[in-house]
Structure formats: structure tokens, C-alpha cells
Design a protein around this motif. Sequence first.
Motif, PDB file in Angstrom:
ATOM      1  N   GLY A   1      -2.871  12.814 -13.112  1.00 28.59           N
ATOM      2  CA  GLY A   1      -3.260  14.217 -13.040  1.00 28.59           C
ATOM      3  C   GLY A   1      -3.778  14.602 -11.675  1.00 28.59           C
ATOM      4  O   GLY A   1      -3.753  15.764 -11.287  1.00 28.59           O
ATOM      5  N   ILE A   2      -4.282  13.613 -10.955  1.00 31.69           N
ATOM      6  CA  ILE A   2      -4.838  13.932  -9.643  1.00 31.69           C
ATOM      7  C   ILE A   2      -4.074  13.215  -8.543  1.00 31.69           C
ATOM      8  O   ILE A   2      -3.378  12.230  -8.785  1.00 31.69           O
ATOM      9  CB  ILE A   2      -6.338  13.569  -9.541  1.00 31.69           C
ATOM     10  N   THR A   3      -4.225  13.723  -7.366  1.00 27.89           N
ATOM     11  CA  THR A   3      -3.557  13.128  -6.222  1.00 27.89           C
ATOM     12  C   THR A   3      -4.460  13.309  -5.000  1.00 27.89           C
ATOM     13  O   THR A   3      -5.494  13.971  -5.076  1.00 27.89           O
ATOM     14  CB  THR A   3      -2.175  13.783  -6.008  1.00 27.89           C
ATOM     15  N   ILE A   4      -4.063  12.701  -3.888  1.00 25.10           N
ATOM     16  CA  ILE A   4      -4.853  12.875  -2.660  1.00 25.10           C
ATOM     17  C   ILE A   4      -4.025  13.698  -1.685  1.00 25.10           C
ATOM     18  O   ILE A   4      -2.845  13.416  -1.478  1.00 25.10           O
ATOM     19  CB  ILE A   4      -5.194  11.508  -2.022  1.00 25.10           C
ATOM     20  N   ILE A   5      -4.631  14.723  -1.138  1.00 24.66           N
ATOM     21  CA  ILE A   5      -3.928  15.497  -0.113  1.00 24.66           C
ATOM     22  C   ILE A   5      -4.713  15.460   1.189  1.00 24.66           C
ATOM     23  O   ILE A   5      -5.911  15.177   1.193  1.00 24.66           O
ATOM     24  CB  ILE A   5      -3.696  16.978  -0.516  1.00 24.66           C
ATOM     25  N   GLN A   6      -4.013  15.724   2.284  1.00 19.36           N
ATOM     26  CA  GLN A   6      -4.680  15.835   3.575  1.00 19.36           C
ATOM     27  C   GLN A   6      -4.866  17.308   3.860  1.00 19.36           C
ATOM     28  O   GLN A   6      -3.903  18.061   3.935  1.00 19.36           O
ATOM     29  CB  GLN A   6      -3.838  15.183   4.661  1.00 19.36           C
ATOM     30  N   SER A   7      -6.117  17.712   3.990  1.00 19.28           N
ATOM     31  CA  SER A   7      -6.411  19.125   4.184  1.00 19.28           C
ATOM     32  C   SER A   7      -7.760  19.260   4.854  1.00 19.28           C
ATOM     33  O   SER A   7      -8.667  18.469   4.598  1.00 19.28           O
ATOM     34  CB  SER A   7      -6.420  19.836   2.832  1.00 19.28           C
ATOM     35  N   GLY A   8      -7.889  20.263   5.714  1.00 18.93           N
ATOM     36  CA  GLY A   8      -9.161  20.496   6.386  1.00 18.93           C
ATOM     37  C   GLY A   8      -9.606  19.314   7.228  1.00 18.93           C
ATOM     38  O   GLY A   8     -10.788  19.043   7.358  1.00 18.93           O
ATOM     39  N   GLY A   9      -8.650  18.587   7.787  1.00 21.14           N
ATOM     40  CA  GLY A   9      -8.972  17.483   8.682  1.00 21.14           C
ATOM     41  C   GLY A   9      -9.377  16.195   7.988  1.00 21.14           C
ATOM     42  O   GLY A   9      -9.943  15.299   8.600  1.00 21.14           O
ATOM     43  N   GLY A  10      -9.106  16.068   6.692  1.00 18.94           N
ATOM     44  CA  GLY A  10      -9.458  14.835   5.997  1.00 18.94           C
ATOM     45  C   GLY A  10      -8.706  14.715   4.687  1.00 18.94           C
ATOM     46  O   GLY A  10      -7.804  15.490   4.393  1.00 18.94           O
ATOM     47  N   TYR A  11      -9.114  13.730   3.908  1.00 20.01           N
ATOM     48  CA  TYR A  11      -8.432  13.470   2.636  1.00 20.01           C
ATOM     49  C   TYR A  11      -9.312  13.900   1.480  1.00 20.01           C
ATOM     50  O   TYR A  11     -10.513  13.656   1.480  1.00 20.01           O
ATOM     51  CB  TYR A  11      -8.085  11.986   2.551  1.00 20.01           C
ATOM     52  N   VAL A  12      -8.697  14.540   0.492  1.00 20.29           N
ATOM     53  CA  VAL A  12      -9.429  15.005  -0.692  1.00 20.29           C
ATOM     54  C   VAL A  12      -8.609  14.760  -1.950  1.00 20.29           C
ATOM     55  O   VAL A  12      -7.379  14.798  -1.908  1.00 20.29           O
ATOM     56  CB  VAL A  12      -9.695  16.534  -0.699  1.00 20.29           C
ATOM     57  N   PHE A  13      -9.330  14.542  -3.029  1.00 21.57           N
ATOM     58  CA  PHE A  13      -8.684  14.477  -4.333  1.00 21.57           C
ATOM     59  C   PHE A  13      -8.450  15.892  -4.827  1.00 21.57           C
ATOM     60  O   PHE A  13      -9.346  16.732  -4.749  1.00 21.57           O
ATOM     61  CB  PHE A  13      -9.598  13.780  -5.341  1.00 21.57           C
ATOM     62  N   THR A  14      -7.261  16.151  -5.333  1.00 18.99           N
ATOM     63  CA  THR A  14      -7.023  17.441  -5.981  1.00 18.99           C
ATOM     64  C   THR A  14      -6.217  17.188  -7.245  1.00 18.99           C
ATOM     65  O   THR A  14      -5.619  16.137  -7.409  1.00 18.99           O
ATOM     66  CB  THR A  14      -6.196  18.413  -5.124  1.00 18.99           C
ATOM     67  N   THR A  15      -6.222  18.197  -8.084  1.00 24.63           N
ATOM     68  CA  THR A  15      -5.353  18.116  -9.250  1.00 24.63           C
ATOM     69  C   THR A  15      -3.935  18.408  -8.780  1.00 24.63           C
ATOM     70  O   THR A  15      -3.732  18.992  -7.725  1.00 24.63           O
ATOM     71  CB  THR A  15      -5.754  19.164 -10.295  1.00 24.63           C
ATOM     72  N   ARG A  16      -2.966  18.002  -9.558  1.00 22.08           N
ATOM     73  CA  ARG A  16      -1.591  18.316  -9.183  1.00 22.08           C
ATOM     74  C   ARG A  16      -1.280  19.775  -9.511  1.00 22.08           C
ATOM     75  O   ARG A  16      -1.778  20.296 -10.512  1.00 22.08           O
ATOM     76  CB  ARG A  16      -0.630  17.397  -9.932  1.00 22.08           C
ATOM     77  N   PRO A  17      -0.437  20.389  -8.678  1.00 26.37           N
ATOM     78  CA  PRO A  17      -0.194  21.826  -8.879  1.00 26.37           C
ATOM     79  C   PRO A  17       0.345  22.174 -10.266  1.00 26.37           C
ATOM     80  O   PRO A  17       0.020  23.225 -10.806  1.00 26.37           O
ATOM     81  CB  PRO A  17       0.827  22.164  -7.792  1.00 26.37           C
ATOM     82  N   GLU A  18       1.125  21.254 -10.859  1.00 21.93           N
ATOM     83  CA  GLU A  18       1.730  21.618 -12.146  1.00 21.93           C
ATOM     84  C   GLU A  18       0.702  21.725 -13.275  1.00 21.93           C
ATOM     85  O   GLU A  18       1.001  22.263 -14.334  1.00 21.93           O
ATOM     86  CB  GLU A  18       2.856  20.646 -12.528  1.00 21.93           C
ATOM     87  N   PHE A  19      -0.522  21.234 -13.032  1.00 24.54           N
ATOM     88  CA  PHE A  19      -1.522  21.302 -14.095  1.00 24.54           C
ATOM     89  C   PHE A  19      -2.465  22.489 -13.940  1.00 24.54           C
ATOM     90  O   PHE A  19      -3.423  22.637 -14.687  1.00 24.54           O
ATOM     91  CB  PHE A  19      -2.304  19.993 -14.162  1.00 24.54           C
TER      92      PHE A  19
END
Lengths: 186, 251
Positions: A54-72
Motif C-alpha cells: 500500500g505504501i511506497t517511497i518517493i523522492q520529493s522535496g530533496g529527500g525520501y518519504v513514504f507515501t501511499t500509492r496513488p491508486e489507493f
Amino acid sequence: MAPGLKDIIESLIFVSLEPLSLEKIKATLSDHPPEEVEQALQELLQTTVSAERGITIIQSGGGYVFTTRPEFDPWVRRFLKIDRKSKLTSASLETLSIVAYHQPITLSEISALRNVDSSYTIKTLLEKKLVKITGRKKSPGNPLIYRTTERFLAYFGLNSLEELPTEEEIAKILGEDKTVEQATKP
Amino acid sequence: MNDLPLREMEASESYQVRLEVFEGPLDLLLFLIRKKKIDIHNIPIAVITREYLEYLGREEQINLDREAEFVLMAALLIHIKSQLLLPREQPLTEGEDPRRFLVDQLVEFQKIKAACSILKEREEEQLSLWTREVLPPLPEPGEADLVEVSLFDLAETFFVLMKRKEAENFRVFRGKNYSVEEKMKEIIATLEKESVLDFLEYFNRQETLEEAVVSFFSLLELIKARLVMAVQERLFQTIKVWLRRESKARQ
């Protein structure tokens, strides 16, 4: 590569309040060679992106963050009781991109580019912390100077201002418009 | 996967009828230029002015708060046309065109609009990604909903406080010197002892205006150096100052 390095990094990203930068990861894991840390991070990203979770890691705002996947997104919104996402108005978006591309910039310069008084819009953007005041311009009246914030980058999933739409991308959009026009010509 | 909430699906995919409202005069001009398939670098001013004025008449299509700016643009168009028509004492030099200023503005605005459309897509993408939004554990657990305050919140609170103090006949002593450096140390010391500092209360305790101002600067310096953190439990509530956890560890 040290065993578990990948998992350590994952845990760091998990607890980090802000997008966790590579520098910070390296600083925390200073007892490991930086190349290994980098390699472990890459591996972590690959496994997370390909994993059916359900979650993934994206690179945003100069670092890495956990986010939910867009389809959810629909379920997350249902859970958080957020019916509609509040998006920026077109006036805000316009003003924001002017600040982004022309920063540092003053209010009167923004208004001149838009041909519209932008004091209200800039106030909303300040409140949303998408722009900030960074000082005063040394010119008559010493007007305030505006810049975009880190939050601005994160809001659009950018890592730095260099990732803003480029001249080529913009030219492409303008070009597409033209072809459409040509096609519709009688 | 298949039981996507129906209502949300409908809401996001249903066709929305929305009249285009022009935010500003440039918006409207660009629209007309595109509609009339005009070359932006060679605008027939008379044609575009007529069209423009016609749209101005249909008030529901422009942002009425911006009416003055729309009218101003109409005046500019007419002014440009008059410049093109009137005989001149000295003929225009090569490359000089009364339309130049407007064209430059339109070209730049067009670029911004294109950038906007890309950013809008990115916004859409990002809004469907959810991250956790929490602060790291603070000395007192259970204080949820903390908002880190901005310089403006601080400054505003400070000025309100000073105004109030002014009414109370704030004493002004001369001769006593306060240094930002010492104040910074003092604030850190207080925070280490008490772990939290109430912004309003702290400034209320200051004896003189000068001391209060120096304290305020010191606090800003500390925030800038990321040694302390100013947070608000909820909007319009008192601002509290915490020592940052990392900085504690460093000392």
C-alpha cells in the motif's frame, strides 16, 4: 554490503519528519562506506517500488518519504473524511509559477507580469507557506522580496527548482496548442 | 481492487460544466488571440480591441473583482491603436513598434500559463499520494496537532504584545545593555531547565522594551540556527518554544 543496511535506511525514512536526504542518511550511517549506503538505498527503492504494497517511497522535496500509492487515494480520502482535495486556484497557481521562475521577485513585479493586482493571492500563498519573504529589495520603497519554499517543492513533488518544467517542455505545450489550432482550421 | 468506492469514481469522472472565467486581462487577450488564430507577434490591434470590448460587455465571463484591470487593458489597446494611426513627426525607427510592450508581456504570460498546466498535472499526481504528517515525539506526549509557526506568526504576536505593553506604560531604561548572545544563552538555559517556554508569558516577564526586543531577536536567531522550535497547538493559541531534540543531544 553490510546486512540489513537497506532495512536500517527504511526505518530512518519511516521515522523522519521531513523528506530524508541522502546526506542525512549518510551522516547517520557514518560507520558505513558512503558507496554502500547509496547502493543499499537504491536497492531499497527498487524493492519498495516493485513490491505490491500500500505504501511506497518517493523522492520529493530533496529527500525520501513514504507515501501511499496513488491508486489507493479514494480509500485514504474516505478514511480521512476528505471529500474533495483542495487544489490551488488558477490565480494562485499563476502567481506561484511566476515566483518560481522569476525569484527573487517583488509584489509589483508579479502584478506587472500578470497585469493583475496580486497582493491578495500572494497573501494566501504566504499563509499556505508556499512562498516566503526573504528580505527587501534595495530599490525605492524597499519592497519585500518573495521566494518559493521547500513546501512548494514538496507540494509539486519536486526536489529542486531545477526540476521545474523546462523551456523545452513549455515550448512543447505551446507547440501542441498550435497544431491543434491548425487542425481545426477550416 | 474492483470495489473502488463508487461515489468517488463518479465525482472524479463526471463531466463538469464550467464556464471559463478570465482571471485577468492577459488571460482574455491570449484566449482571443488563440480563438482568432492570430500571430502573437503581429496582432491586428483593431480586431483584437473590438473582440476584447465585446467580452468585457459579457460580464459573467470575467472576474468582476478585476474589472478595473480589464478596463485598463482596453485603454492600453486603444492607446496602442492611436499610436499606430497618428502621423508622427519622426518616423518610427526599424524594429520599434508600439505593440512591442504588450507582445513581450503576452509571450511571457503564455509561457507562464504553459508552465501552470504542467504544474497542475503534477499537483494532481501529488495530491493522490498521502504521507504521514506528524512531529517527532515532544517532551510532553499527547499534545497533538502542533503547528510549527512562521516568522510572521511570531512577529505578529510580538507586536500585539508590545502594543499592549505600550498601553501599560512600558518603562524605558537607558544605560543597561543587553546582548543577543547572552539572551540566547539565557533562553537555552531556561529551556533546558523547564523544557518549554510560553512565548507570551516570556515576553510579559521582560522588564524593559529594550530587553524584550533583544529577547525577540535572540529567539529568532535560535530558531534560525534550528536550536529551538516554535510551535502552536492549534491556530490562534499561544506559541510555545521547545528545544529541538537533536540540539539537546549535541550538547
